[in-house]
Write a protein that holds these residues in place. Structure first.
Motif, mmCIF file in Angstrom:
data_model
loop_
_atom_site.group_PDB
_atom_site.id
_atom_site.type_symbol
_atom_site.label_atom_id
_atom_site.label_comp_id
_atom_site.label_asym_id
_atom_site.label_seq_id
_atom_site.Cartn_x
_atom_site.Cartn_y
_atom_site.Cartn_z
ATOM 1 N N ASN A 4 1.597 0.278 10.231
ATOM 2 C CA ASN A 4 0.899 0.943 9.406
ATOM 3 C C ASN A 4 0.785 0.388 7.188
ATOM 4 O OD1 ASN A 4 1.036 3.717 10.200
ATOM 5 N ND2 ASN A 4 3.262 3.781 10.195
ATOM 6 N N GLY A 5 0.657 -0.491 7.810
ATOM 7 C CA GLY A 5 0.559 -2.029 6.309
ATOM 8 C C GLY A 5 0.486 -3.042 6.751
ATOM 9 N N TYR A 6 0.549 -4.001 5.378
ATOM 10 C CA TYR A 6 0.135 -5.249 5.788
ATOM 11 C C TYR A 6 1.837 -5.808 5.785
ATOM 12 C CZ TYR A 6 -4.400 -3.845 4.874
ATOM 13 O OH TYR A 6 -5.445 -3.539 4.851
ATOM 14 N N PRO A 40 -2.903 -7.350 8.939
ATOM 15 C CA PRO A 40 -2.499 -6.045 9.135
ATOM 16 C C PRO A 40 -1.339 -5.636 10.347
ATOM 17 C CG PRO A 40 -5.083 -6.549 9.605
ATOM 18 C CD PRO A 40 -3.822 -7.871 9.519
#
Length: 444
Positions: free
Chosen positions: A313-315, A310
């Motif tokens: 706003n994402g991975y 994580p």
């Protein structure tokens, strides 16, 4: 290293700072010392600047040449076998000084030829040769940069922060003297050759004094405190800063015993065989029995740099995050809330950086990363960002060295609670912006 000797040296320099004549101080010094180590000089300067005597580094810097003259002929040498090998940073440093001295002599001869009435018809050629020699001599900047960016951080990590601070200040004064002489060279034949000669000799005097300080004091300190790994780190990172007139003809590679995983496994296996299946052995001694035990070290699994985590706003995986930071069109530097230089990205090779960064600078206090002449400005910027008075400080300048416009931003980094966590510096080459084609559809 006796503390008494340090105190005597400190008292002698205090007398000098309080107005005693160099001659009387020299007599006092000769009475107490037939030899002094460079480390003692370093410790003495540190105590002088950190004690309650009121002596600042500017005071020490202003009398730097007097200090050096005081120690001439009395400094004990240090012999390190590797240091005379081709490619060793010490040999490279000394070879550069020889080449720079030679350039000084050539410039003196050319100036003398220029003033000779018999050579009046050859002045154009003489000016051309003089400018070429100044260009060669100007490469001392690379010599000083390597000293300040590679030698100094390692010195500071061993607690020797006074000599770097003083020497960097003197380096900047020498740079200014050279710039004044260089400016007149570019204005020839309109410039006054007598004025040029005067400014060049003012530079040469300080420059030659610095060579003495480098070879008789600085390098002696380094040879006493640097490990072979320190010298290898300097050699590895030197290409990024370049060299002065001469370059190492080969890579320095000291002879070292290999302790590979295979060798370690063989040693572990042999030890386990000698100790037995339970990894213990009883040894009989005149004082009784001693039980020796051995517990093999469990290998820690390396973090998977390719596994997405994580991230905002994402991975992103560690590998992807590293790649993204290195592909940004900025040179990024992060200084944490303790004012420690913690990170920089690799957006361009080190030799092409606007503000050159190398691994040895990681972990250095931000104040030690800047020359004394800009230190007050750096402190003010960090004060504004830390206090919240400003979130960003922006500036731009024209780099004469790179012949491009540079845009620099210092941004306060705060967490979600608004707590200050450090300063992000990003540096951008904005020269391409001036060269943009106004036709948006030209390449579409």
């Amino acid at each position: 290293m006796a503390a008494e000797r340090i105190e005597i040296l400190k008292d002698i320099l205090l007398d000098l700072h309080h107005g005693a004549s160099p001659e009387s101080v020299q007599e006092q010094f000769n009475q107490h010392f037939s030899g002094v180590s460079a480390l003692e000089i370093s410790l003495m300067e540190h105590e002088l600047m950190s004690s309650d005597t009121g002596i600042t580094f500017e005071d020490v810097m202003s009398l730097c040449n007097v200090h050096a003259n005081l120690f001439k002929g009395a400094i004990s040498g240090v012999e390190v076998p590797d240091s005379d090998q081709e490619g060793h940073p010490v040999k490279v440093f000394k070879d550069e000084n020889l080449a720079l001295r030679a350039a000084l002599l050539r410039i003196r001869r050319i100036i003398s030829n220029y003033t000779d009435p018999e050579n009046k018809s050859y002045q154009t050629e003489i000016i051309k040769g003089l400018r070429h020699q100044f260009q060669l001599l100007g490469q001392f900047e690379n010599h000083y940069d390597r000293k300040e960016k590679l030698f100094f951080p390692i010195m500071e990590s061993y607690g020797h922060d006074a000599p770097p601070k003083v020497m960097w200040g003197v380096d900047d004064e020498i740079r200014e003297l050279f710039a004044a002489a260089s400016d007149l060279v570019q204005k020839l034949p309109q410039a006054d050759i007598a004025e040029l000669s005067e400014k060049f000799e003012a530079f040469a005097k300080e420059f030659e004094e610095m060579i003495f300080k480098e070879e008789s004091i600085l390098l002696m300190i380094l040879l006493e405190i640097f490990t072979q790994d320190d010298w290898l780190a300097v050699a590895r990172e030197s290409d990024a800063y370049g060299y002065a007139i001469v370059k190492p003809s080969e890579k320095w590679q000291p002879k070292r015993q290999s302790f590979s995983d295979k060798n370690q496994s063989e040693m572990t296996s042999q030890l386990q065989t000698e100790l037995g299946s339970d990894n213990t052995q009883v040894i009989e001694t005149p004082a009784g029995q001693i039980t020796v035990s051995f517990t093999p070290k469990e290998e820690e699994a390396a973090a998977d740099r390719t596994k997405p985590q994580p991230f905002g706003n994402g991975y992103l995986s560690l590998e992807q995050a590293d790649l993204l930071l290195n592909h940004l069109p900025f040179e990024i530097t992060f200084v944490n809330k303790e004012d420690i230089f913690q990170y920089y990205n690799d957006s361009v090779p080190a030799e092409d950086m606007i503000f050159k960064r190398t691994p040895s600078q990681i972990g250095r206090h931000v104040e030690l990363c800047h020359p004394p002449k800009v230190l007050d400005k750096v402190k003010q910027i960090f004060k504004l960002l830390r206090s919240g008075q400003r979130d960003k400080v922006e500036m731009w300048f024209k780099s004469e060295r790179l012949d491009k416009f540079v845009y620099v931003t210092y941004a306060a980094v705060r967490d979600k609670n608004g707590e200050f966590q450090g300063v992000l510096e990003y540096v951008q080459d904005i020269q391409p912006f001036f060269e943009l084609d106004s036709d948006y559809n030209r390449d579409l």
